[in-house]
Design an enzyme around this catalytic site. Structure first.
Site, PDB file in Angstrom:
ATOM      1  N   GLN A  51      12.749  -3.750  56.394  1.00  0.00           N
ATOM      2  CA  GLN A  51      12.824  -2.982  55.062  1.00  0.00           C
ATOM      3  C   GLN A  51      13.165  -1.754  55.106  1.00  0.00           C
ATOM      4  O   GLN A  51      13.669  -0.816  54.006  1.00  0.00           O
ATOM      5  CB  GLN A  51      11.462  -3.126  54.482  1.00  0.00           C
ATOM      6  N   LEU A  91       8.641  -4.359  48.065  1.00  0.00           N
ATOM      7  CA  LEU A  91       9.389  -3.098  48.069  1.00  0.00           C
ATOM      8  C   LEU A  91      10.665  -3.103  48.056  1.00  0.00           C
ATOM      9  O   LEU A  91      11.594  -2.359  47.615  1.00  0.00           O
ATOM     10  CB  LEU A  91       8.880  -2.018  48.965  1.00  0.00           C
ATOM     11  N   HIS A 132       2.995 -11.774  53.951  1.00  0.00           N
ATOM     12  CA  HIS A 132       4.086 -11.567  53.436  1.00  0.00           C
ATOM     13  C   HIS A 132       4.958 -10.742  54.330  1.00  0.00           C
ATOM     14  O   HIS A 132       6.267 -10.617  54.551  1.00  0.00           O
ATOM     15  CB  HIS A 132       3.825 -10.469  52.166  1.00  0.00           C
TER      16      HIS A 132
HETATM   17 ZN   LIG Z   1       8.210  -7.349  50.890  1.00  0.00          ZN
END
Ligand SMILES: [Zn+2]
Length: 196
Positions: A51, A91, A132
């Site tokens: 991410q 996010l 997750h």
């Molecule tokens: Zn995530």
């Protein structure tokens, strides 16, 4: 310590497998610290290396508002029990939420920031967040679990929002004007607002 840009849905790095960390070096520790900073700046409860555009198998979680930050290097779910459905957000797919079935409790093995072996037992939100983040480390996203119609609706919503993130980059200071929806429409149902 610095806040990193977050990669959003569409960036191919979110679909890549990460590489196990051979040794927890100062570089890895710096990544962990930056990821905590980034997660907090984004008001998230978890964050995985892809991410922030990195390929190391590293994630951070903190579901208790700073009380219990956990750094996870090479995490693996070693056991899971029960199932539970709950709402998730990510996010990397901001403002999109969906119900996902997960193991109700899990045991995760990993290395910590110092390279020591740890075992983390999670129930409720921590269990969900651990699963997750570990999914992220294998190129999997929560929308992959949605049924065909809900997934289509989530992607349709995302296609309207994604213009806010040129080149699939979410730059935190500018986007964190929370509470405004950019005039995109009505507020939808209540959700937990927790993204990871
Ligand atoms: Zn995530």
């Amino acid at each position: 310590m610095s806040v990193l840009d977050i990669r959003v849905l569409g960036d191919p790095i979110l679909r890549q497998e990460t590489k196990p960390v051979a040794e927890v070096t100062d570089d890895v520790r710096r990544l962990i610290d930056d990821m905590f900073d980034t997660m907090r700046a984004a008001r998230g409860i978890g964050l995985a290396a892809p991410q922030v555009g990195r390929t190391e198998r590293v994630a951070v979680v903190d579901v208790e508002g700073g009380k219990n930050p956990i750094a996870l290097v090479n995490p693996e779910v070693v056991s899971g029990e029960g199932t539970i459905v709950g709402e998730e957000g990510c996010l990397s797919i901001p403002d999109v939420f969906g119900d996902v079935e997960r193991a109700a409790s899990v045991v995760v093995r990993a290395l910590d920031r110092d390279g020591n072996s740890i075992e983390v037992r999670g129930t409720e939100l921590l269990s969900r967040c651990l699963q997750h983040e570990i999914d992220h480390l294998h190129g999997k996203l929560f929308i992959d679990y949605l049924g065909v119609f809900k997934r289509r609706a989530a992607l349709a919503k995302w296609s309207k929002l994604s213009d806010r993130y040129p080149r699939y980059v979410r730059r935190l200071p500018e986007v964190e004007v929370s509470g405004t929806s950019g005039g995109a429409g009505e507020a939808e149902g209540h959700h937990s607002d927790e993204e990871m």
